[in-house]
Motif scaffolding. Structure first.
Motif, PDB file in Angstrom:
ATOM      1  N   LEU A  41       0.842  -1.187   0.000  1.00 52.63           N
ATOM      2  CA  LEU A  41       0.000   0.000   0.000  1.00 52.63           C
ATOM      3  C   LEU A  41       0.887   1.251   0.000  1.00 52.63           C
ATOM      4  CD1 LEU A  41      -3.115   0.513   0.175  1.00 52.63           C
ATOM      5  CD2 LEU A  41      -2.763   0.977   2.601  1.00 52.63           C
ATOM      6  N   PRO A  42       0.697   2.180  -0.947  1.00 51.45           N
ATOM      7  CA  PRO A  42       1.545   3.377  -0.991  1.00 51.45           C
ATOM      8  C   PRO A  42       1.355   4.249   0.241  1.00 51.45           C
ATOM      9  CG  PRO A  42      -0.278   3.568  -2.545  1.00 51.45           C
ATOM     10  CD  PRO A  42      -0.295   2.152  -2.043  1.00 51.45           C
ATOM     11  N   TYR A  43       2.386   4.987   0.565  1.00 52.83           N
ATOM     12  CA  TYR A  43       2.388   5.746   1.824  1.00 52.83           C
ATOM     13  C   TYR A  43       1.249   6.743   1.908  1.00 52.83           C
ATOM     14  CZ  TYR A  43       4.196  10.226  -0.009  1.00 52.83           C
ATOM     15  OH  TYR A  43       4.337  11.438  -0.646  1.00 52.83           O
ATOM     16  N   HIS A  44       0.844   7.303   0.765  1.00 53.01           N
ATOM     17  CA  HIS A  44      -0.202   8.323   0.809  1.00 53.01           C
ATOM     18  C   HIS A  44      -1.590   7.746   1.073  1.00 53.01           C
ATOM     19  CE1 HIS A  44      -1.185   6.991  -3.261  1.00 53.01           C
ATOM     20  NE2 HIS A  44       0.041   7.283  -3.650  1.00 53.01           N
ATOM     21  N   SER A  45      -1.713   6.406   1.100  1.00 50.13           N
ATOM     22  CA  SER A  45      -3.005   5.758   1.363  1.00 50.13           C
ATOM     23  C   SER A  45      -3.107   5.186   2.771  1.00 50.13           C
ATOM     24  CB  SER A  45      -3.240   4.638   0.337  1.00 50.13           C
ATOM     25  OG  SER A  45      -3.344   5.146  -0.972  1.00 50.13           O
ATOM     26  N   LEU A  46      -2.023   5.198   3.521  1.00 46.27           N
ATOM     27  CA  LEU A  46      -2.014   4.539   4.821  1.00 46.27           C
ATOM     28  C   LEU A  46      -2.945   5.217   5.825  1.00 46.27           C
ATOM     29  CD1 LEU A  46       1.799   3.744   5.123  1.00 46.27           C
ATOM     30  CD2 LEU A  46      -0.061   2.077   4.908  1.00 46.27           C
ATOM     31  N   GLY A  47      -3.016   6.531   5.819  1.00 42.92           N
ATOM     32  CA  GLY A  47      -3.897   7.222   6.746  1.00 42.92           C
ATOM     33  C   GLY A  47      -5.356   6.870   6.519  1.00 42.92           C
ATOM     34  N   GLU A  48      -5.780   6.861   5.261  1.00 42.47           N
ATOM     35  CA  GLU A  48      -7.161   6.490   4.934  1.00 42.47           C
ATOM     36  C   GLU A  48      -7.420   5.023   5.271  1.00 42.47           C
ATOM     37  OE1 GLU A  48     -11.078   6.452   3.674  1.00 42.47           O
ATOM     38  OE2 GLU A  48      -9.750   8.119   4.219  1.00 42.47           O
ATOM     39  N   ALA A  49      -6.454   4.166   4.987  1.00 46.61           N
ATOM     40  CA  ALA A  49      -6.613   2.750   5.315  1.00 46.61           C
ATOM     41  C   ALA A  49      -6.795   2.562   6.818  1.00 46.61           C
ATOM     42  CB  ALA A  49      -5.402   1.963   4.823  1.00 46.61           C
ATOM     43  N   HIS A  50      -6.016   3.281   7.605  1.00 48.59           N
ATOM     44  CA  HIS A  50      -6.137   3.174   9.065  1.00 48.59           C
ATOM     45  C   HIS A  50      -7.521   3.613   9.523  1.00 48.59           C
ATOM     46  CE1 HIS A  50      -5.007   3.241  13.284  1.00 48.59           C
ATOM     47  NE2 HIS A  50      -5.483   4.480  13.359  1.00 48.59           N
ATOM     48  N   ARG A  51      -8.030   4.695   8.971  1.00 49.98           N
ATOM     49  CA  ARG A  51      -9.364   5.162   9.358  1.00 49.98           C
ATOM     50  C   ARG A  51     -10.437   4.125   9.015  1.00 49.98           C
ATOM     51  NH1 ARG A  51      -6.970  10.112   7.808  1.00 49.98           N
ATOM     52  NH2 ARG A  51      -7.574   9.854   5.638  1.00 49.98           N
ATOM     53  N   ARG A  52     -10.326   3.541   7.842  1.00 49.49           N
ATOM     54  CA  ARG A  52     -11.318   2.547   7.423  1.00 49.49           C
ATOM     55  C   ARG A  52     -11.278   1.304   8.305  1.00 49.49           C
ATOM     56  NH1 ARG A  52     -11.043   2.409   0.753  1.00 49.49           N
ATOM     57  NH2 ARG A  52     -11.425   4.629   0.418  1.00 49.49           N
ATOM     58  N   LEU A  53     -10.093   0.814   8.564  1.00 50.08           N
ATOM     59  CA  LEU A  53      -9.977  -0.406   9.364  1.00 50.08           C
ATOM     60  C   LEU A  53     -10.376  -0.151  10.814  1.00 50.08           C
ATOM     61  CD1 LEU A  53      -6.641  -1.792   7.894  1.00 50.08           C
ATOM     62  CD2 LEU A  53      -8.895  -2.822   7.696  1.00 50.08           C
ATOM     63  N   GLY A  54      -9.997   1.008  11.330  1.00 43.78           N
ATOM     64  CA  GLY A  54     -10.372   1.341  12.700  1.00 43.78           C
ATOM     65  C   GLY A  54     -11.875   1.387  12.889  1.00 43.78           C
ATOM     66  N   ALA A  55     -12.589   1.857  11.877  1.00 45.86           N
ATOM     67  CA  ALA A  55     -14.049   1.947  11.959  1.00 45.86           C
ATOM     68  C   ALA A  55     -14.720   0.607  11.713  1.00 45.86           C
ATOM     69  CB  ALA A  55     -14.562   2.976  10.955  1.00 45.86           C
ATOM     70  N   ALA A  56     -14.111  -0.225  10.862  1.00 43.37           N
ATOM     71  CA  ALA A  56     -14.763  -1.474  10.461  1.00 43.37           C
ATOM     72  C   ALA A  56     -14.557  -2.608  11.461  1.00 43.37           C
ATOM     73  CB  ALA A  56     -14.255  -1.906   9.091  1.00 43.37           C
ATOM     74  N   LEU A  57     -13.424  -2.617  12.161  1.00 44.65           N
ATOM     75  CA  LEU A  57     -13.102  -3.721  13.059  1.00 44.65           C
ATOM     76  C   LEU A  57     -13.506  -3.372  14.488  1.00 44.65           C
ATOM     77  CD1 LEU A  57      -9.594  -4.538  11.557  1.00 44.65           C
ATOM     78  CD2 LEU A  57     -11.656  -5.958  11.379  1.00 44.65           C
ATOM     79  N   ASP A  58     -14.115  -4.318  15.176  1.00 42.48           N
ATOM     80  CA  ASP A  58     -14.612  -4.030  16.531  1.00 42.48           C
ATOM     81  C   ASP A  58     -13.450  -3.876  17.504  1.00 42.48           C
ATOM     82  OD1 ASP A  58     -13.877  -6.610  17.763  1.00 42.48           O
ATOM     83  OD2 ASP A  58     -15.474  -7.445  16.518  1.00 42.48           O
ATOM     84  N   GLU A  59     -13.773  -3.438  18.702  1.00 41.03           N
ATOM     85  CA  GLU A  59     -12.746  -3.102  19.688  1.00 41.03           C
ATOM     86  C   GLU A  59     -11.913  -4.302  20.121  1.00 41.03           C
ATOM     87  OE1 GLU A  59     -14.584  -1.151  22.956  1.00 41.03           O
ATOM     88  OE2 GLU A  59     -15.158   0.631  21.808  1.00 41.03           O
ATOM     89  N   GLN A  60     -12.429  -5.506  19.935  1.00 40.04           N
ATOM     90  CA  GLN A  60     -11.696  -6.707  20.334  1.00 40.04           C
ATOM     91  C   GLN A  60     -10.697  -7.163  19.271  1.00 40.04           C
ATOM     92  OE1 GLN A  60     -12.044  -7.736  23.474  1.00 40.04           O
ATOM     93  NE2 GLN A  60     -13.458  -5.991  23.593  1.00 40.04           N
TER      94      GLN A  60
END
Length: 366
Positions: free
Chosen positions: A321-340
């Motif tokens: 994943l290119p560096y300029h996409s990592l921030g968006e990827a983190h936001r998406r995964l943080g929202a999609a995956l539950d706290e556990q």
């Protein structure tokens, strides 16, 4: 250069002297996390050349401009400020070497050559020092083992290891001058020395037992061309200083800025992983938990972990994943995956907390 205090990711957690450890290196992969990471980032997986070139050129322009001011300004205070700006900007520019090892060069034509001309050769850190080395760090069966060039169990080593680790980086500019101005030319006429230079002094690695293989094919030809250019530049610098055409004071500023860049990178390396694995092969999830994200709201990671390095754990999950996409990827995964989900367990608050954790781990001993 960049793994392992094993955060609890659903597997049984261990404790060493009251210090919580991450999941076992052999813990089963969290398939939901891996699947979600792949699915949610397919549409942002493309390299955007305009971002790469603009970022690199801006970093280089600011870095070299500030370096010139640091070497020529009479006011010491302003010269120091310019020097700090030069360190940060050139560190950002140099950090693109990490992207070069992952990006498909057909999607970013001319970038390797441009980066080497603008940064790699002038700073005596050409791309071949990392290409063919860093990919071994991402190999599933090598990561965290004795075959990983970018891994040491630093958290389990003696406390004096950490300051030594940083001190070595501070001396890197002198070592690079010796490497390219002296050893490179000599190795052309001494075959046995050439093998030593390639095996031991041609990789950006932290594992002292790592030995690089001799290059072959097209990569070997590319290596020779870039090394010849770096060698000529190093010799030219020394000749300019020796003949008085480059003032010794300006040369000292160049070395100080280069040393600053190396030290920041080394400190960043110290907190890129948790460094507690004792040589076992690790699952992808364990490798992720052994690595570090320092996401927003922290602001300073933009300076000490630029070009996506603040998302180092996520990078180990999605290395292409290119560096300029990592921030968006983190936001998406943080929202999609539950706290556990193990995904959330690799996020940390910042450099001070990570440094304290590592130092305390070495002080506890084994």
């Amino acid at each position: 250069m960049e793994s392992s205090l094993r955060l609890d990711g659903g597997a049984t957690a261990g404790v060493r002297d009251g210090h919580p450890r991450t999941a076992s290196p052999r813990a089963a992969d969290d398939k939901q996390m891996l699947r979600t990471a792949a699915e949610l980032t397919r549409d942002i997986n493309a390299v955007r050349p305009g971002i790469y070139w603009t970022d690199l050129i801006a970093s280089v322009a600011i870095g070299y401009g500030a370096l010139y001011l640091a070497a020529t300004l009479a006011a010491v205070g302003w010269a120091v400020v310019a020097g700090v700006v030069a360190v940060l900007a050139l560190y950002r520019a140099l950090s693109f070497i990490h992207e070069l090892t992952h990006v498909k060069h057909a999607t970013l034509p001319g970038f390797r050559l441009g980066w080497n001309l603008l940064v790699g050769i002038p700073m005596l850190t050409p791309s071949f020092l990392y290409e063919g080395v860093h990919n071994l760090h991402h190999a599933k069966t090598r990561y965290g083992t004795v075959e990983d060039p970018e891994y040491l169990p630093l958290a389990l080593m003696n406390p004096w290891t950490l300051p030594t680790f940083v001190l070595v980086a501070a001396l890197a500019p002198v070592g690079l001058l010796i490497r390219f101005a002296i050893l490179s030319p000599l190795s052309l006429v001494i075959p046995s020395l050439r093998r030593v230079v390639v095996e031991r002094y041609s990789s950006l690695s932290i594992n002292p037992s790592f030995r690089r293989r001799m290059p072959g094919g097209a990569f070997a030809a590319q290596w020779v061309r870039i090394e010849a250019a770096a060698s000529l530049w190093a010799i030219t610098l020394l000749v300019l200083v020796a003949t008085g055409n480059l003032p010794l004071s300006a040369f000292a500023v160049m070395l100080a800025v280069s040393s600053g860049v190396a030290v920041i990178n080394q400190v960043r390396t110290l907190v890129a992983h948790l460094w507690e694995n004792e040589g076992e092969a690790m699952s992808v999830t364990a490798q992720y938990l052994d690595s570090v994200n320092v996401p927003p709201p922290a602001v300073l990671p933009m300076l000490w972990a630029p070009v996506g390095l603040r998302y180092h754990a996520l990078h180990h999950l999605l290395p292409s994943l290119p560096y300029h996409s990592l921030g968006e990827a983190h936001r998406r995964l943080g929202a999609a995956l539950d706290e556990q989900s193990p995904y959330h367990k690799s996020s940390h608050t910042g450099l001070p907390a990570l440094t304290r954790r590592l130092v305390m781990s070495t002080l506890r001993g084994r």
